[in-house]
Design a protein around this motif. Structure first.
Motif, PDB file in Angstrom:
ATOM      1  N   ARG A 197       0.836  -1.206   0.000  1.00  0.00           N
ATOM      2  CA  ARG A 197       0.000   0.000   0.000  1.00  0.00           C
ATOM      3  C   ARG A 197       0.872   1.257   0.000  1.00  0.00           C
ATOM      4  O   ARG A 197       0.574   2.225  -0.698  1.00  0.00           O
ATOM      5  CB  ARG A 197      -0.918  -0.009   1.234  1.00  0.00           C
ATOM      6  N   THR A 198       1.923   1.222   0.794  1.00  0.00           N
ATOM      7  CA  THR A 198       2.831   2.370   0.844  1.00  0.00           C
ATOM      8  C   THR A 198       3.431   2.638  -0.528  1.00  0.00           C
ATOM      9  O   THR A 198       3.508   3.788  -0.987  1.00  0.00           O
ATOM     10  CB  THR A 198       3.959   2.119   1.861  1.00  0.00           C
ATOM     11  N   MET A 199       3.854   1.594  -1.210  1.00  0.00           N
ATOM     12  CA  MET A 199       4.445   1.750  -2.541  1.00  0.00           C
ATOM     13  C   MET A 199       3.437   2.311  -3.532  1.00  0.00           C
ATOM     14  O   MET A 199       3.738   3.253  -4.282  1.00  0.00           O
ATOM     15  CB  MET A 199       4.977   0.406  -3.038  1.00  0.00           C
ATOM     16  N   PHE A 200       2.213   1.742  -3.540  1.00  0.00           N
ATOM     17  CA  PHE A 200       1.201   2.193  -4.502  1.00  0.00           C
ATOM     18  C   PHE A 200       0.852   3.661  -4.280  1.00  0.00           C
ATOM     19  O   PHE A 200       0.817   4.464  -5.217  1.00  0.00           O
ATOM     20  CB  PHE A 200      -0.067   1.350  -4.375  1.00  0.00           C
ATOM     21  N   PHE A 201       0.577   4.020  -3.017  1.00  0.00           N
ATOM     22  CA  PHE A 201       0.135   5.375  -2.724  1.00  0.00           C
ATOM     23  C   PHE A 201       1.255   6.394  -2.962  1.00  0.00           C
ATOM     24  O   PHE A 201       0.991   7.514  -3.393  1.00  0.00           O
ATOM     25  CB  PHE A 201      -0.373   5.465  -1.283  1.00  0.00           C
TER      26      PHE A 201
END
Length: 715
Positions: free
Chosen positions: A248-252
């Motif tokens: 999630r951190t990477m996507f956002f």
């Protein structure tokens, strides 16, 4: 394709019984059920943390500490090779000139994403990451032909991607290689549905579909291969909670920084971006959606750290390699964030943003441009004193001597700028440092590309320093040839020498090797400090103590050898395990005092008789003599005082000074010191050979050859 590169990275390969294959070198550890919790955990071997202040630049707000691989230039080499292969496959030479996906001013993306990558694998990992990010929006194009109104055909870019994958994986035969191939084929050679507000029920659904769209499993496979810690299915199940927060951190993070560019593309095609999703699905304004995305990034960074700590506490027997995987992942998330803040690929295009239909946009754009031009014209007119009612078609105030339309544009090249340094290099080539660089590379194993750049840096610094030294010494000759400043003039020679310092700094900075630029600048500063004391004693006719003189030599001449070593160690695939500090100090003293000695005695075919005395230098022999005999000091400094600037000493004065140097034993002491320094260097080299577990006959041969000096016999 990469087999040749794996064999240049480690000097340990020379002691192995078989050649190293790219995917069999530094074999990956088995899945983490084999290691025990009692094994020592060594995490950071190939990376270094970013400076806290540097990480905060450009609006970077991550709470995680970013790390960059020490051999970032190797990552960039993988990207450069990908662009070369892509250009050849597409038959598009202009492709070579374009920046790759992973390139940025602060470092290659692969250096942040895989901060602890095994050095031997870094180039191929960067290449594979470039390949994975070389996406078409659609892999199929619609083509119309006369006999078939509509037919789906594979796009040239999609075909090129498949061809390059086959090329790079041709040598992959082990378990890791097959897994990478399977991941590419199942994730990055397909076209998954783009997650949007239309096909996603909520944010969790968006993330789930984004996993497929981004092919995130390929990253985890590559990360395991890069760091030598492959995650099996059972391992992934254990760390799944922390991995979800990381994803999630990477996507956002990607969505947050790419939005400015992607919102323009969203007018023409579907775009996977959480900001757009929030705007459409939750009716948020753009600013609110961006702020919400920033909150999501920080929340998931915090959640990742929380889940990672919970993992450590829940699994007290967690395999060390799994713990290492989690620690590296945290640094990678911080590195990805930092890279995104500096990535050229996220730069907003210069073209105006399209807000309406294409026809309307064209019209409004033209109108806006004309308005801007009018405004600029008004400002220019006010600044230049042109009245608004002046007729722009009236007779111009100034006309050129020739019509510019009838003559090509003038392009002034750099030939006058480079002429003094090129001339100096041809008259006095830098053989010692070049041979030393080659000898030291026996231990340091610097890859070919950075080694060639370091060699050029050493050449440039030698030539520029030689020019300045001749001007400072008011020496009319260099190796019995006319000095550059008497051929091209002092002003042009100084300009050329100063430019070389700028060029070497630019060259070193482009290599992107951590610590290399600092090493260059620090040693240049030290060199100039040492030179300043040499000039100070000569100008004021002061004789230093022996200790002061040697301290000056350590700064002036020693800095050159320290710089060479520091540049090589920064780019070395073997790191800086060898302590070469003593060697560089000995080499600096040996090199300068040896040159001074040769400049005093006759019978040297490279120097004129008493060349050092013509320049009034306070050499080691002069220092030794003056400290031993005050009467001799008075005579020698008196002769130097009466010497006109830029003039050579008379033969009689040279003979008189040399007689004093012989009488006090200073010349013999200089000869003995040079020989002793040569012995000390040979002893230190032998000790380093034991530490490196590798002999260095080239270095010993160089020292032995240069140690052959004529004795100070008095004629």
């Amino acid at each position: 394709m990469f087999r040749q590169y794996s064999n240049i990275l480690s000097h340990r390969r020379r002691r192995s019984k078989s050649s190293v294959q790219v995917l069999s070198a530094a074999q990956s550890e088995p899945a983490s059920d084999a290691p025990t919790a009692n094994e020592p955990l060594e995490i950071w071997a190939h990376s270094q943390p970013l400076d806290a202040e540097a990480q905060k630049q450009n609006g970077c707000f991550t709470t995680l500490t970013a790390r960059i691989h020490k051999y970032d230039h190797v990552s960039q080499r993988g990207s450069d090779r990908f662009m070369e292969d892509l250009a050849a496959t597409l038959n598009d030479e202009e492709m070579k000139l374009k920046s790759s996906y992973l390139t940025s001013p602060v470092g290659n993306y692969a250096s942040f994403l895989y901060p602890e990558c095994i050095p031997e694998r870094l180039e191929i990992v960067a290449y594979l990451t470039e390949l994975g990010n070389f996406h078409d929006a659609e892999q199929k194009e619609t083509a119309r032909t006369a006999d078939k109104p509509e037919e789906l055909v594979e796009s040239p870019r999609a075909a090129a991607r498949k061809k390059l994958l086959e090329k790079v994986t041709g040598e992959m035969t082990d378990k890791d290689g097959l897994e990478i191939i399977d991941c590419y084929r199942s994730n990055w050679l397909v076209t998954p549905e783009v997650p949007t507000a239309e096909n996603c029920a909520n944010l969790d659904d968006y993330v789930a579909r984004r996993r497929l769209n981004a092919g995130i499993d390929v990253y985890w496979t590559l990360m395991g291969f890069a760091h030598g810690t492959r995650l099996g299915k059972e391992d992934q199940a254990v760390v799944r909670d922390a991995l979800d927060a990381a994803e999630r951190t990477m996507f956002f993070t990607n969505d947050y920084y790419s939005w400015s560019k992607e919102k323009r593309e969203s007018k023409k095609k579907r775009v996977a971006n959480v900001i757009l999703f929030l705007m459409q699905h939750q009716n948020m304004s753009e600013e609110d959606a961006k702020e919400k995305t920033k909150e999501l990034i920080l929340e998931n960074e915090k959640e990742f750290v929380k889940r990672r700590e919970a993992l450590y506490q829940t699994h007290s027997d967690l395999a060390p390699k799994l713990r290492k995987w989690m620690e590296i992942l945290g640094a990678a998330l911080g590195g990805i964030h930092y890279w995104c803040t500096n990535a050229p690929r996220y730069a907003i295009p210069d073209t105006p943003e399209i807000e309406t239909t294409e026809d309307e946009a064209d019209t409004s754009s033209q109108e806006d441009d004309s308005d801007d031009e009018d405004d600029e014209a008004e400002v220019d007119g006010a600044v230049n004193g042109v009245q608004e009612d002046e007729d722009p078609d009236q007779e111009p105030l100034w006309t050129p001597l020739v019509n510019a339309e009838d003559h090509p544009a003038v392009d002034l090249d750099a030939s006058p700028l480079l002429a003094p340094t090129n001339y100096t290099g041809s008259v006095a080539p830098n053989q010692v440092h070049v041979e030393l660089l080659a000898a030291l590379n026996t231990w340091l194993q610097v890859p070919t590309r950075p080694l060639s750049f370091i060699k050029q840096v050493i050449h440039d610094l030698h030539d520029s320093s030689q020019i300045l030294a001749n001007i400072e010494d008011q020496s009319p000759v260099l190796r019995q040839k006319t000095a550059a400043h008497l051929v091209f003039g002092p002003a042009q020679s100084i300009n050329s020498a100063a430019y070389m310092f700028v060029r070497v700094a630019k060259t070193v900075n482009c290599l992107n090797c951590p610590g290399m630029l600092d090493g260059l600048l620090e040693e240049l500063e030290t060199h100039f400090i040492g030179q300043s004391w040499d000039l100070n004693w000569r100008y004021n006719l002061q004789c230093p103590t022996e200790q002061e003189y040697l301290a000056m030599v350590d700064k002036k001449s020693g800095s050159t050898f320290r710089m060479l070593v520091r540049l090589m160690q920064s780019a070395s695939m073997e790191g800086s395990a060898l302590d070469l500090e003593i060697l560089t100090q000995l080499l600096g003293r040996w090199h300068q005092i040896r040159n001074e000695y040769l400049g005093l005695i006759s019978g040297n075919n490279q120097r004129g008789f008493g060349e050092e005395l013509d320049q009034g230098k306070i050499s080691y022999a002069i220092v030794r003599c003056c400290n031993l005999d005050p009467a001799a000091k008075t005579i020698i400094l008196g002769i130097f005082r009466q010497k006109p600037d830029g003039a050579a000493l008379s033969t009689e004065s040279k003979i008189q000074i040399l007689e004093l140097l012989h009488k006090t034993g200073a010349l013999q002491a200089t000869y003995d010191l040079v020989r002793q320094l040569g012995r000390d260097i040979m002893k230190n080299v032998s000790e380093l050979e034991i530490t490196a577990q590798e002999t260095n006959p080239s270095l010993k041969a160089l020292v032995k050859t240069l140690g052959d000096l004529p004795t100070p016999t008095q004629e």
